[in-house]
Design an enzyme around this catalytic site. Structure first.
Site, PDB file in Angstrom:
ATOM      1  N   ARG A 118       0.815  -1.213   0.000  1.00  0.00           N
ATOM      2  CA  ARG A 118       0.000   0.000   0.000  1.00  0.00           C
ATOM      3  C   ARG A 118       0.852   1.268   0.000  1.00  0.00           C
ATOM      4  O   ARG A 118       0.558   2.234  -0.704  1.00  0.00           O
ATOM      5  CB  ARG A 118      -0.943  -0.008   1.214  1.00  0.00           C
ATOM      6  CG  ARG A 118      -2.083  -1.013   1.105  1.00  0.00           C
ATOM      7  CD  ARG A 118      -2.956  -0.980   2.352  1.00  0.00           C
ATOM      8  NE  ARG A 118      -2.206  -1.389   3.525  1.00  0.00           N
ATOM      9  CZ  ARG A 118      -2.167  -2.633   3.978  1.00  0.00           C
ATOM     10  NH1 ARG A 118      -2.828  -3.581   3.362  1.00  0.00           N
ATOM     11  NH2 ARG A 118      -1.467  -2.936   5.053  1.00  0.00           N
ATOM     12  N   ILE A 119       1.930   1.277   0.797  1.00  0.00           N
ATOM     13  CA  ILE A 119       2.756   2.484   0.874  1.00  0.00           C
ATOM     14  C   ILE A 119       3.557   2.667  -0.410  1.00  0.00           C
ATOM     15  O   ILE A 119       3.635   3.774  -0.949  1.00  0.00           O
ATOM     16  CB  ILE A 119       3.678   2.422   2.106  1.00  0.00           C
ATOM     17  CG1 ILE A 119       2.835   2.426   3.390  1.00  0.00           C
ATOM     18  CG2 ILE A 119       4.648   3.599   2.104  1.00  0.00           C
ATOM     19  CD1 ILE A 119       3.628   2.140   4.648  1.00  0.00           C
ATOM     20  N   ALA A 141      10.886   2.232   5.665  1.00  0.00           N
ATOM     21  CA  ALA A 141      10.269   0.925   5.927  1.00  0.00           C
ATOM     22  C   ALA A 141      10.761   0.331   7.245  1.00  0.00           C
ATOM     23  O   ALA A 141      10.136   0.498   8.289  1.00  0.00           O
ATOM     24  CB  ALA A 141      10.538  -0.016   4.758  1.00  0.00           C
ATOM     25  N   ARG A 142      11.884  -0.348   7.217  1.00  0.00           N
ATOM     26  CA  ARG A 142      12.472  -0.951   8.413  1.00  0.00           C
ATOM     27  C   ARG A 142      13.992  -0.816   8.353  1.00  0.00           C
ATOM     28  O   ARG A 142      14.605  -0.985   7.300  1.00  0.00           O
ATOM     29  CB  ARG A 142      12.098  -2.438   8.522  1.00  0.00           C
ATOM     30  CG  ARG A 142      10.659  -2.692   8.956  1.00  0.00           C
ATOM     31  CD  ARG A 142      10.454  -2.266  10.411  1.00  0.00           C
ATOM     32  NE  ARG A 142       9.118  -2.539  10.921  1.00  0.00           N
ATOM     33  CZ  ARG A 142       8.105  -1.683  10.893  1.00  0.00           C
ATOM     34  NH1 ARG A 142       8.269  -0.488  10.344  1.00  0.00           N
ATOM     35  NH2 ARG A 142       6.932  -2.000  11.415  1.00  0.00           N
ATOM     36  N   ASP A 178      14.273   7.340   7.885  1.00  0.00           N
ATOM     37  CA  ASP A 178      13.332   7.421   9.007  1.00  0.00           C
ATOM     38  C   ASP A 178      13.495   6.240   9.945  1.00  0.00           C
ATOM     39  O   ASP A 178      12.935   6.246  11.043  1.00  0.00           O
ATOM     40  CB  ASP A 178      11.895   7.468   8.481  1.00  0.00           C
ATOM     41  CG  ASP A 178      10.874   7.671   9.592  1.00  0.00           C
ATOM     42  OD1 ASP A 178      11.067   8.611  10.395  1.00  0.00           O
ATOM     43  OD2 ASP A 178       9.906   6.903   9.671  1.00  0.00           O
ATOM     44  N   GLU A 236      17.730   0.540  15.932  1.00  0.00           N
ATOM     45  CA  GLU A 236      16.456   0.385  16.636  1.00  0.00           C
ATOM     46  C   GLU A 236      16.266  -1.048  17.127  1.00  0.00           C
ATOM     47  O   GLU A 236      15.645  -1.276  18.164  1.00  0.00           O
ATOM     48  CB  GLU A 236      15.293   0.757  15.717  1.00  0.00           C
ATOM     49  CG  GLU A 236      15.237   2.226  15.357  1.00  0.00           C
ATOM     50  CD  GLU A 236      14.110   2.519  14.393  1.00  0.00           C
ATOM     51  OE1 GLU A 236      12.944   2.532  14.831  1.00  0.00           O
ATOM     52  OE2 GLU A 236      14.379   2.720  13.187  1.00  0.00           O
ATOM     53  N   HIS A 277      11.943   7.652  13.122  1.00  0.00           N
ATOM     54  CA  HIS A 277      10.861   6.680  12.900  1.00  0.00           C
ATOM     55  C   HIS A 277       9.507   7.365  13.118  1.00  0.00           C
ATOM     56  O   HIS A 277       8.631   6.847  13.815  1.00  0.00           O
ATOM     57  CB  HIS A 277      11.009   5.470  13.823  1.00  0.00           C
ATOM     58  CG  HIS A 277      10.339   4.233  13.283  1.00  0.00           C
ATOM     59  ND1 HIS A 277      10.791   2.967  13.531  1.00  0.00           N
ATOM     60  CD2 HIS A 277       9.228   4.076  12.497  1.00  0.00           C
ATOM     61  CE1 HIS A 277      10.011   2.079  12.941  1.00  0.00           C
ATOM     62  NE2 HIS A 277       9.055   2.734  12.300  1.00  0.00           N
ATOM     63  N   ALA A 288       4.959   7.836  10.262  1.00  0.00           N
ATOM     64  CA  ALA A 288       3.535   7.540  10.463  1.00  0.00           C
ATOM     65  C   ALA A 288       2.889   8.455  11.499  1.00  0.00           C
ATOM     66  O   ALA A 288       1.692   8.326  11.770  1.00  0.00           O
ATOM     67  CB  ALA A 288       3.358   6.088  10.893  1.00  0.00           C
TER      68      ALA A 288
END
Length: 348
Positions: free
Chosen positions: A161-162, A241-242, A266, A271, A294, A297
């Site tokens: 979706r993103i 994303a990650r 981001d 992390e 991060h 969102a």
């Protein structure tokens, strides 16, 4: 007739809006917001602390805490774990199902804001906004030459979706879009002018590479030193994303050596792996890195959407109903039948 007992829903996230709390209350849920230490998120809490906070919880709306088999075994009352987000690599889905619980994500809630953020990072990096402001703060108003996003080649890795939202936004820039994905949708690609290519071709051909793949064993360290070596020295890497998708140490080396023009980040490997903390510190100190914590969102609207979807998932489980489409990631309850008016089966 006596009223049904209130269910307890514990939220271990900040920025949980009053409207969603009111919705949960209206559905027979008592909401308890965890008192997180200043500057800490639920991912920083120990298992013992989480077990104490969640001891009487029927539902848990979670951020980045690890949802492990051992923790779940200490929470027999807990029925549903709802992530206010879409990634779930920190959730032991097999344990959730085995223990008869349900885990869900807030599918569709943050697509728009993360796609917007990816474009913001592309533009900030290509126009060298950080470098310019740093020089101005130092008293030097010399003009740095940036580069257009207009009509450039942008490689999108992952078309969920993103990723699709990023493609749609890039249309306004008349960009040439390349995409690498495990499940190419040819009809969608033709409609949106996307050329499906392998990762090697995408990296070698793109002026901007934007990552939108999930973190799995197959995608971990997808962008390593070898992958970075395939990119143009004038290219920009964007990751919303990650952190685990990129070898940040290799990225740092490439940026310092001038083998990559810039990065918009981001998310960071540190992390999930504290041994990379010093690498992150060096990355965010570079003038050609646009960094955010991060937070892609975390718009008011995006948080409200994901709060509401996580709450709807929680209520659906506690009331024995069907969850919103695409939200279930693990369901250990016995199979159930639903009426024609149901939103569909709950099982993933």
């Amino acid at each position: 007739m006596s009223r049904p007992a209130m269910r307890t829903v514990v939220v271990t996230q900040r920025f949980f809006d009053e409207e969603t709390i009111s919705y949960l209350n209206s559905q027979g849920c008592e909401v308890r917001l965890a008192d997180l230490p200043p500057g800490k998120a639920d991912g920083d809490l120990s298992e013992d602390t989480l077990a104490q906070i969640l001891a009487d919880a029927d539902g848990w709306i979670v951020g980045h805490a690890k949802v492990t088999r051992q923790l779940l075994g200490r929470l027999p009352r807990l029925q549903v774990i709802a992530r206010r987000g879409v990634g779930y690599e920190r959730v032991d889905t097999a344990a959730v199902a085995h223990l008869g619980k349900v885990a869900a994500v807030a599918a569709g809630g943050n697509d728009a804001c993360v796609a917007d953020h990816a474009l913001a990072l592309m533009l900030a990096a290509s126009h060298r906004l950080r470098e310019s402001q740093m020089r101005m703060n130092a008293g030097a108003w010399t003009i740095l030459t940036g580069t257009d996003l207009y009509r450039k080649t942008v490689g999108v890795v992952g078309l969920g979706r993103i990723g699709r939202g990023v493609v749609q936004r890039l249309k306004g820039f008349e960009a040439r879009i390349l995409a690498a994905t495990t499940k190419p949708d040819e009809e969608w690609g033709r409609k949106h002018g996307v050329a499906y290519v392998d990762l090697h071709t995408l990296l070698a051909s793109s002026d901007v590479v934007s990552l939108h793949a999930p973190l799995t064993p197959d995608t971990r360290m997808l962008i390593d030193a070898r992958a970075l070596a395939h990119m143009k020295p004038t290219a920009i890497l964007v990751n919303t994303a990650r952190g685990g998708l990129v070898d940040d140490a290799a990225l740092l080396d490439a940026l310092k050596a001038g083998k990559l023009a810039a990065a918009g980040l981001d998310v960071f490997l540190s992390e999930s792996d504290p041994s990379y903390t010093s690498v992150t510190s060096e990355l965010i100190a570079l003038p050609n890195v646009i960094a955010t914590p991060h937070s892609s969102a975390s718009t008011r609207e995006g948080l409200a959407r994901t709060n509401r979807i996580a709450a709807q998932c929680t209520v659906a489980v506690l009331q024995g109903g069907a969850l919103p489409a695409g939200c279930v990631i693990a369901d250990g309850r016995p199979a159930m039948e639903f009426s024609e008016n149901s939103k569909g089966p709950m099982h993933a």
